[in-house]
Design an enzyme around this catalytic site. Structure first.
Site, PDB file in Angstrom:
ATOM      1  N   ASP A 190       0.739  -1.222  -0.350  1.00  0.00           N
ATOM      2  CA  ASP A 190      -0.181   0.162  -0.211  1.00  0.00           C
ATOM      3  C   ASP A 190       0.604   0.892   0.244  1.00  0.00           C
ATOM      4  OD1 ASP A 190      -1.778  -1.989   0.169  1.00  0.00           O
ATOM      5  OD2 ASP A 190      -2.389  -1.746   2.371  1.00  0.00           O
ATOM      6  N   ASP A 211      -0.275  -4.435  -3.435  1.00  0.00           N
ATOM      7  CA  ASP A 211      -1.421  -3.289  -4.325  1.00  0.00           C
ATOM      8  C   ASP A 211      -1.127  -1.785  -3.408  1.00  0.00           C
ATOM      9  OD1 ASP A 211      -2.981  -5.533  -4.465  1.00  0.00           O
ATOM     10  OD2 ASP A 211      -3.721  -5.797  -1.683  1.00  0.00           O
TER      11      ASP A 211
END
Length: 360
Positions: A190, A211
């Site tokens: 992230d 991600d």
């Protein structure tokens, strides 16, 4: 409106009694006067609110900025970046340009929502480094959290050194109309929480494994380098669009995707996740199927994952998942300009003129 109804009700009752005078007439008259006074006061204060709103939309001179200097060695106005941000007045009506001198700044920084039009700029990203180490909640762990609108970041490295054991955001962008130029954004999971609003990233280097570009903003990434650290099958993007009515999504235009292992282009954090890669070089880090469904086949009919004129060994679409799209020129066209983020209306050049603050 309730007062008006009561007056009308009593007037009707007075007429039904045959006279409409006396105590009933006095009651009606006094309440009517009260209603008129309240209405006039309401109009007056409504006008004040309109005038206040108009005053808030003061035209800002984008060519001139108040210059604040940050130098950790003590040769500036501040030694910490957060102190310079704190010195910007709330609801400022001027552009503030915070020049960060080379150095490593160990800080967790927040640009609050009531301080728009701030530019945070180094001279080159490799020698102007903002670093912090924090994992945990995705919205709280960011090294740099941008909550204000009209923010610009230039020539900075922003990193979260928490490591490989959990969520650790380097940059969170939750304000509207934010732009980043020549920045390096580094973490593992992230890395970039591209959360909400319209955003533009130009010539940035973004690195992570899982991600590492995520969120639900409407963002254009132009000539950016995305580098995957995933040694398994991590995902470059996790876009969070949750409704077909949302005008959000990530477009990567003229970018480069490299890595050390293997990675997917994206997986759907949101049911209507939308990501486009156009005219982008993809190394063999990208797995042949291209996209992952996050173990939810129901999203095959709702996500929108497209590729247009990409090239390199990872861009071969012959084994792509059937629910992704090879875009035609016509289908790709809406995603290939700054119009998709309304950029012509808010992207601004660096200021040409600088002035010193009246007081610090």
């Amino acid at each position: 409106m309730r007062r008006r109804g009561k007056v009308s009700s009593h007037a009707h009752m007075g007429g039904a009694g045959g006279g409409g005078g006396g105590a009933d007439s006095t009651y009606i008259y006094s309440h009517a006067i009260r209603f008129v006074i309240i209405l006039v006061i309401g109009i007056h204060f409504g006008s004040l609110k309109v005038n206040a709103a108009a005053a808030a939309e003061v035209s800002i001179d984008m060519s001139t900025a108040v210059l604040l200097k940050v130098d950790r060695s003590g040769n500036g106005d501040f030694t910490k970046i957060q102190d310079a941000i704190d010195a910007v007045p709330s609801n400022n009506s001027q552009v503030y340009f915070i020049l960060v001198k080379p150095g490593t700044y160990i800080e967790k920084i927040v640009v609050p929502a009531d301080k728009p039009f701030i530019t945070l700029s180094g001279s080159q990203a490799t020698d102007t480094i903002i670093t912090w180490s924090e994992g945990g909640e995705i919205f709280d762990s960011a090294t740099l959290a941008v909550l204000a609108s009209d923010f610009v970041g230039r020539y900075l490295t922003v990193q979260n050194t928490f490591g490989t054991t959990g969520k650790a955001v380097a940059v969170r962008v939750s304000g509207d109309k934010a732009a980043f130029y020549g920045c390096r954004i580094l973490s593992y999971q992230d890395t970039l929480l591209d959360d909400a609003g319209k955003h533009y990233f130009n010539n940035c280097y973004i690195e992570g494994a899982t991600d590492f570009i995520c969120g639900n903003a409407a963002s254009l990434y132009e000539r950016c380098h995305l580098h995957s650290l995933s040694k398994g099958s991590g995902s470059v993007t996790a876009q969070h669009r949750v409704s077909p009515s949302e005008n959000t999504g990530f477009t990567f235009l003229g970018c480069k995707v490299t890595g050390v292992g293997s990675a997917f282009l994206g997986r759907p954090w949101g049911t209507y996740s939308r990501v486009i890669f156009a005219q982008t070089y993809m190394s063999n880090v990208i797995v042949p199927q291209g996209w992952d469904d996050w173990q939810d086949q129901t999203k095959h009919s709702t996500v929108y994952y497209g590729e247009y004129k990409c090239y390199g060994p990872g861009a071969d679409m012959s084994k792509r998942v059937r629910w992704s799209h090879r875009l035609s020129q016509q289908e790709a066209a809406p995603f290939l300009t700054k119009d998709m983020i309304g950029g012509r209306g808010w992207l601004r050049p660096a200021p040409k003129n600088f002035k010193r603050p009246s007081k610090l």
